[in-house]
Design a protein around this motif. Structure first.
Motif, PDB file in Angstrom:
ATOM      1  N   ASP A  59       0.465  -1.462  -0.080  1.00  0.00           N
ATOM      2  CA  ASP A  59      -0.267  -0.450  -0.059  1.00  0.00           C
ATOM      3  C   ASP A  59       0.978   1.672  -0.248  1.00  0.00           C
ATOM      4  O   ASP A  59       0.727   2.226  -0.619  1.00  0.00           O
ATOM      5  N   GLU A  60       1.600   1.432   1.080  1.00  0.00           N
ATOM      6  CA  GLU A  60       3.254   1.854   0.832  1.00  0.00           C
ATOM      7  C   GLU A  60       3.255   2.818  -0.433  1.00  0.00           C
ATOM      8  O   GLU A  60       3.513   3.568  -1.086  1.00  0.00           O
ATOM      9  N   ILE A  61       3.905   1.808  -1.022  1.00  0.00           N
ATOM     10  CA  ILE A  61       4.805   2.029  -2.684  1.00  0.00           C
ATOM     11  C   ILE A  61       3.669   2.423  -3.689  1.00  0.00           C
ATOM     12  O   ILE A  61       3.684   2.583  -4.792  1.00  0.00           O
ATOM     13  N   GLY A  62       2.276   1.409  -3.847  1.00  0.00           N
ATOM     14  CA  GLY A  62       1.131   1.816  -4.500  1.00  0.00           C
ATOM     15  C   GLY A  62       0.647   3.289  -4.288  1.00  0.00           C
ATOM     16  O   GLY A  62       0.573   3.983  -5.002  1.00  0.00           O
ATOM     17  N   GLU A  63       0.649   4.061  -3.069  1.00  0.00           N
ATOM     18  CA  GLU A  63       0.335   5.520  -2.966  1.00  0.00           C
ATOM     19  C   GLU A  63       1.487   6.190  -3.539  1.00  0.00           C
ATOM     20  O   GLU A  63       1.352   7.410  -3.635  1.00  0.00           O
ATOM     21  N   ALA A  64       2.373   5.816  -2.943  1.00  0.00           N
ATOM     22  CA  ALA A  64       3.780   6.317  -3.125  1.00  0.00           C
ATOM     23  C   ALA A  64       3.710   6.958  -5.054  1.00  0.00           C
ATOM     24  O   ALA A  64       4.027   7.771  -6.029  1.00  0.00           O
ATOM     25  N   LEU A  65       3.971   5.484  -5.776  1.00  0.00           N
ATOM     26  CA  LEU A  65       3.668   5.517  -7.025  1.00  0.00           C
ATOM     27  C   LEU A  65       2.246   6.366  -7.730  1.00  0.00           C
ATOM     28  O   LEU A  65       2.515   7.171  -8.951  1.00  0.00           O
ATOM     29  N   ASP A  66       1.094   6.103  -7.299  1.00  0.00           N
ATOM     30  CA  ASP A  66      -0.036   6.886  -7.876  1.00  0.00           C
ATOM     31  C   ASP A  66       0.816   8.446  -7.350  1.00  0.00           C
ATOM     32  O   ASP A  66      -0.037   9.323  -8.327  1.00  0.00           O
ATOM     33  N   ALA A  67       1.176   9.307  -6.677  1.00  0.00           N
ATOM     34  CA  ALA A  67       0.569   9.926  -6.296  1.00  0.00           C
ATOM     35  C   ALA A  67       2.221  10.807  -7.773  1.00  0.00           C
ATOM     36  O   ALA A  67       2.428  11.813  -7.818  1.00  0.00           O
ATOM     37  N   LEU A  68       3.330  10.051  -7.285  1.00  0.00           N
ATOM     38  CA  LEU A  68       4.249  10.666  -8.083  1.00  0.00           C
ATOM     39  C   LEU A  68       4.306  10.351  -9.856  1.00  0.00           C
ATOM     40  O   LEU A  68       3.935  11.414 -10.636  1.00  0.00           O
ATOM     41  N   ALA A  69       3.076   9.255 -10.347  1.00  0.00           N
ATOM     42  CA  ALA A  69       2.741   9.584 -11.978  1.00  0.00           C
ATOM     43  C   ALA A  69       1.422  10.157 -11.624  1.00  0.00           C
ATOM     44  O   ALA A  69       1.173  10.821 -12.857  1.00  0.00           O
ATOM     45  N   ALA A  70       0.543  10.312 -10.980  1.00  0.00           N
ATOM     46  CA  ALA A  70       0.058  12.054 -11.297  1.00  0.00           C
ATOM     47  C   ALA A  70       0.481  13.197 -11.657  1.00  0.00           C
ATOM     48  O   ALA A  70       0.420  14.530 -12.239  1.00  0.00           O
ATOM     49  N   LYS A  71       1.572  13.747 -10.733  1.00  0.00           N
ATOM     50  CA  LYS A  71       2.219  14.501 -10.381  1.00  0.00           C
ATOM     51  C   LYS A  71       3.234  14.570 -11.953  1.00  0.00           C
ATOM     52  O   LYS A  71       3.611  16.002 -12.881  1.00  0.00           O
ATOM     53  N   VAL A  72       3.720  13.830 -12.647  1.00  0.00           N
ATOM     54  CA  VAL A  72       4.015  13.513 -13.663  1.00  0.00           C
ATOM     55  C   VAL A  72       3.401  13.968 -15.173  1.00  0.00           C
ATOM     56  O   VAL A  72       3.389  14.379 -15.493  1.00  0.00           O
ATOM     57  N   GLY A  73       1.916  13.398 -14.690  1.00  0.00           N
ATOM     58  CA  GLY A  73       1.044  13.408 -15.662  1.00  0.00           C
ATOM     59  C   GLY A  73       1.193  12.754 -17.106  1.00  0.00           C
ATOM     60  O   GLY A  73       1.804  11.434 -17.539  1.00  0.00           O
ATOM     61  N   GLY A  74       0.315  12.530 -17.934  1.00  0.00           N
ATOM     62  CA  GLY A  74       0.257  11.490 -19.283  1.00  0.00           C
ATOM     63  C   GLY A  74      -0.725   9.624 -18.664  1.00  0.00           C
ATOM     64  O   GLY A  74      -0.705  10.205 -17.675  1.00  0.00           O
ATOM     65  N   ASP A  75      -1.362  10.057 -19.738  1.00  0.00           N
ATOM     66  CA  ASP A  75      -2.035   8.299 -18.928  1.00  0.00           C
ATOM     67  C   ASP A  75      -1.074   7.261 -19.155  1.00  0.00           C
ATOM     68  O   ASP A  75      -0.772   6.316 -18.021  1.00  0.00           O
ATOM     69  N   ASN A 103      13.349  13.444 -16.036  1.00  0.00           N
ATOM     70  CA  ASN A 103      12.940  14.790 -15.014  1.00  0.00           C
ATOM     71  C   ASN A 103      13.401  13.430 -13.525  1.00  0.00           C
ATOM     72  O   ASN A 103      12.974  12.557 -13.743  1.00  0.00           O
ATOM     73  N   GLN A 104      13.611  13.972 -12.336  1.00  0.00           N
ATOM     74  CA  GLN A 104      13.067  13.358 -11.210  1.00  0.00           C
ATOM     75  C   GLN A 104      12.378  14.117  -9.814  1.00  0.00           C
ATOM     76  O   GLN A 104      12.267  14.603  -9.984  1.00  0.00           O
ATOM     77  N   TRP A 105      11.531  13.309  -9.402  1.00  0.00           N
ATOM     78  CA  TRP A 105      10.106  13.163  -9.102  1.00  0.00           C
ATOM     79  C   TRP A 105      10.720  12.742  -7.581  1.00  0.00           C
ATOM     80  O   TRP A 105      11.541  10.983  -7.424  1.00  0.00           O
ATOM     81  N   ASP A 106      10.461  13.440  -6.324  1.00  0.00           N
ATOM     82  CA  ASP A 106      10.884  12.601  -5.115  1.00  0.00           C
ATOM     83  C   ASP A 106       9.665  12.334  -4.312  1.00  0.00           C
ATOM     84  O   ASP A 106       8.742  13.421  -4.348  1.00  0.00           O
ATOM     85  N   TYR A 107       8.999  11.545  -3.846  1.00  0.00           N
ATOM     86  CA  TYR A 107       7.926  11.575  -2.771  1.00  0.00           C
ATOM     87  C   TYR A 107       8.630  10.930  -1.726  1.00  0.00           C
ATOM     88  O   TYR A 107       9.203   9.716  -1.285  1.00  0.00           O
ATOM     89  N   ARG A 108       7.836  12.292  -0.465  1.00  0.00           N
ATOM     90  CA  ARG A 108       8.679  11.542   1.076  1.00  0.00           C
ATOM     91  C   ARG A 108       7.444  12.117   1.522  1.00  0.00           C
ATOM     92  O   ARG A 108       6.670  13.562   1.379  1.00  0.00           O
ATOM     93  N   ALA A 111       3.781  13.045   0.170  1.00  0.00           N
ATOM     94  CA  ALA A 111       4.118  14.137  -0.886  1.00  0.00           C
ATOM     95  C   ALA A 111       5.326  14.318  -1.572  1.00  0.00           C
ATOM     96  O   ALA A 111       5.933  13.694  -1.283  1.00  0.00           O
ATOM     97  N   VAL A 112       4.847  14.562  -2.394  1.00  0.00           N
ATOM     98  CA  VAL A 112       5.613  15.036  -4.072  1.00  0.00           C
ATOM     99  C   VAL A 112       6.864  16.023  -4.074  1.00  0.00           C
ATOM    100  O   VAL A 112       5.279  17.124  -4.050  1.00  0.00           O
ATOM    101  N   GLY A 113       7.236  15.991  -4.555  1.00  0.00           N
ATOM    102  CA  GLY A 113       8.245  17.764  -3.921  1.00  0.00           C
ATOM    103  C   GLY A 113       8.368  18.029  -5.893  1.00  0.00           C
ATOM    104  O   GLY A 113       8.248  17.565  -6.670  1.00  0.00           O
ATOM    105  N   GLU A 114       9.084  19.031  -6.345  1.00  0.00           N
ATOM    106  CA  GLU A 114       9.065  20.063  -7.498  1.00  0.00           C
ATOM    107  C   GLU A 114      10.180  18.822  -8.234  1.00  0.00           C
ATOM    108  O   GLU A 114      10.781  18.326  -7.534  1.00  0.00           O
ATOM    109  N   SER A 115       9.598  18.810  -9.323  1.00  0.00           N
ATOM    110  CA  SER A 115      10.485  17.754 -10.054  1.00  0.00           C
ATOM    111  C   SER A 115      12.313  18.664 -10.594  1.00  0.00           C
ATOM    112  O   SER A 115      11.901  20.082  -9.885  1.00  0.00           O
ATOM    113  N   THR A 116      13.473  18.117 -10.769  1.00  0.00           N
ATOM    114  CA  THR A 116      14.673  18.331 -10.788  1.00  0.00           C
ATOM    115  C   THR A 116      14.975  17.662 -11.946  1.00  0.00           C
ATOM    116  O   THR A 116      14.566  16.156 -12.990  1.00  0.00           O
ATOM    117  N   PRO A 117      15.706  18.940 -13.354  1.00  0.00           N
ATOM    118  CA  PRO A 117      16.237  17.734 -14.297  1.00  0.00           C
ATOM    119  C   PRO A 117      17.107  16.697 -14.127  1.00  0.00           C
ATOM    120  O   PRO A 117      17.568  17.172 -13.802  1.00  0.00           O
TER     121      PRO A 117
END
Length: 202
Positions: A59-75, A103-108, A111-117
């Motif tokens: 559940d922890e990993i799934g929630e993180a990946l869902d949140a990261l995917a939402a930030k990245v965007g796209g289907d 880009n790199q995205w971090d979930y901590r 919450a998801v932080g700002e992306s880094t190129p």
């Protein structure tokens, strides 16, 4: 394009301790005041060393990946790497609006932080060859790999420390789950396919 640090920055701290010297001359007004400052600093607490044990639930990993995917965007989020650590979960994903930008995205802490190129060298063909769909990663399989890796590596009192999910060139096709296992005197890597099959131990 700016370069991202792929690993956490190493921070160093230096503690400078200055001694107080008594000045010569007239008699000190109070013996209690003389040298009291030098004795006031408390002893430093011991610092624990060594890697933290990785303990994650699906559940922890799934929630993180869902949140990261939402930030990245796209289907269909395309990534080159997913890292699961004790403190955070990160991924490197292409921008759906600019497929040649990584880009790199971090979930901590939920919450998801700002992306880094990420500077990958500009080889777009190599970038495409190293992409896989984030939806290919099954959190339950990742946790099974985390739990099974210490036994697979046969390290005495070994613990899973971190996980990287990435494309691996060679005989194995597709992305792999790579678990880093450490013990008191040894460390090894256990690699699994995305369906949970043990591929190799290094």
């Amino acid at each position: 394009m700016k370069t991202v640090r792929h690993a956490g920055a190493v921070l160093g701290a230096v503690l400078l301790v200055g001694g107080l010297a008594a000045c010569g001359g007239s008699e000190p007004e109070s013996g209690a005041e003389s040298g009291s400052t030098a004795e006031s600093a408390p002893a430093a607490a011991p610092v624990e060393t060594g890697p933290a044990t990785l303990e994650r639930t699906p559940d922890e990993i799934g929630e993180a990946l869902d949140a990261l995917a939402a930030k990245v965007g796209g289907d269909d989020v395309q990534v080159t790497e997913v890292n699961v650590n004790p403190a955070d979960i990160t991924l490197m994903a292409v921008d759906p609006a600019a497929p040649d930008e990584l880009n790199q995205w971090d979930y901590r802490d939920g919450a998801v932080g700002e992306s880094t190129p990420v500077d990958y060298g500009g080889d777009t063909e190599a970038l495409k060859q190293n992409l896989f769909g984030l939806d290919e990663v099954d959190p339950a399989v990742v946790v099974e790999a985390i739990d099974g890796a210490p036994e697979a590596t046969e390290i005495e009192d070994g613990v899973s420390e971190s996980v990287g999910i990435l494309m691996m060139p060679g005989a194995h096709e597709g992305a792999i789950i790579q678990v880093n296992v450490g013990g008191e005197r040894d460390s090894k890597i256990a690699r699994y396919s995305l369906d949970g099959e043990l591929v190799e131990v290094l």
